[in-house]
Design an enzyme around this catalytic site. Sequence first.
Site, mmCIF file in Angstrom:
data_model
loop_
_atom_site.group_PDB
_atom_site.id
_atom_site.type_symbol
_atom_site.label_atom_id
_atom_site.label_comp_id
_atom_site.label_asym_id
_atom_site.label_seq_id
_atom_site.Cartn_x
_atom_site.Cartn_y
_atom_site.Cartn_z
ATOM 1 N N SER A 1 48.572 -30.033 41.734
ATOM 2 C CA SER A 1 47.745 -30.743 40.931
ATOM 3 C C SER A 1 47.632 -31.750 40.863
ATOM 4 C CB SER A 1 48.091 -30.355 40.018
ATOM 5 O OG SER A 1 47.534 -30.472 39.197
ATOM 6 N N ASP B 1 40.914 -20.814 40.796
ATOM 7 C CA ASP B 1 41.282 -22.610 40.092
ATOM 8 C C ASP B 1 40.271 -23.153 39.761
ATOM 9 O OD1 ASP B 1 42.361 -24.409 39.188
ATOM 10 O OD2 ASP B 1 43.894 -24.442 40.978
ATOM 11 N N HIS C 1 45.619 -21.695 39.808
ATOM 12 C CA HIS C 1 46.435 -23.481 40.929
ATOM 13 C C HIS C 1 47.669 -23.094 41.128
ATOM 14 C CE1 HIS C 1 45.958 -27.528 39.259
ATOM 15 N NE2 HIS C 1 46.848 -27.345 38.528
#
Length: 498
Positions: free
Chosen positions: A171, A430, A455
């Site tokens: 991320s 995601d 994710h």
Amino acid sequence: HDKMAARTLLYVLLSAVPFAFVWSVPLPQPDDVPYKVTYFDQYVDNFNFASYGQKTYKQKVLISDTHWDSTKNEGPIFFYTGNEGPITAFWANSGFVKELAAKFKALLVFAEHRYYGESLPFGDDSFTGKNIGLLSVEQAMADYARLMKDLWARFDCKGPDTCPIITFGGSYGGMLSAYMRFKYPNLVTGALAASAPIYLVAGLTDGYQYFEDVTKDFMKSDAKCPEKVKSAFIEMADLAGEGQEGLQKLSERLQLCKPLSSMQDVQHLYGWVRNSFTTLAMLDYPYPTSFEANLPANPVNVACGWILNSSDLLKGLSQAAGLAYNGTEGTLKCFDIFTEFVACADPTGCGLGAASTAWDYQACTEVSLLESTNNFTDMFPPHSYTEKERAEYCHNKYGVTPRPDWMGVHLWGDQILSASNIIFSNGDLDPWARGGVLTDVSPSLVHILIKGGAHHLDLRGSNPADPPSVIEARQQETDIIGQWISKATNRIWEGASN
């Protein structure tokens, strides 16, 4: 992000300022690689020599030499570029990096991002007044760069040809992992950037795609699910339109702790639901997890099951949305939407506590997250989140004005062809995926797609419930990283396939 429990540590000072490590005794980790908690002296301001001079703060760093061969003073260093939370949380949810460390006999380093966890440049006053102004991507990257240089010296490494540094992150951490290779290729040999939306945060993508992709996740679970969610929002709006009596009914059916009293409260309720469904889509893993909430396996399927099978649509929606706040074994008898969700400059959610303030500030300055809803390509009530709205919010809260183009200038935007040795991995579940690199840019800037992956699933440790796609992705990543290490050191390392 939850606050981590305080620990009593035994400190041993090993070197002098300005850059000093403070080591603690190793902390045993259940079924995990042990690590030492260290504190590294970082400049409060890396770039302005006149502002704070030589003043430093303690950056928290986790180091494990379990697999490192200290007799040779050589081997790769796997460096996790910490993101928006306590570094211990990322350590606990990055099992693949530890598996790789065992394979390549690497030193493991997890560095905490300034203004998160315990790494607070001004202590309890870090978020007051102008003190928060030293929270930036550039400052955090400079911290990591200084730490990397010191690691080479401290472990008697000659440099990248004996101890190549590979960065890892997911991320925002994945963005930082790639950015470190962009900006400090003299220090970083290669990077695994998992679920890194580098195009989205530079303002280069469609502003409706994020919530469209959240909706698609629910549609993949059951095509009827998003339509039911839309119907629930319509029913909520109809009840709210009946005045105080309608607001009372709405509050009771959604099991709220405090009754709604205005349309502003209703808008906050919409945000509470959207924030939950965003979390469920991001963390739609095939096994139970406790990364940001205690969630069951395949939480989107669970949520859609409640929505579709409840005799009361709003109660089903409440159960589904409550999953992100109450978890699988939650004890909440009602939902306090005003403490469980706090709106911020990031419409995908900032979390709670001090970490949420830090991320809110970053979304008010450099990180562009102008994601909107239209109720056509997504299942949420329409809301156009404009640059003007963000600017007004940020000026009122922090006295700052966002610079929406800066990430595209300073951190390259989509002009990344001159970079090398970066893996961009994304899962097709995601909602952040389309904000990042989805094709091979060059032979050394490669993309790996993980079908059925949420994710940064690939950064998590191996699990019997893993889909074949993530097993294959991790093997590809292992092979490529092995090639980087072998080329940098001019020798074949265990784990490299060629």
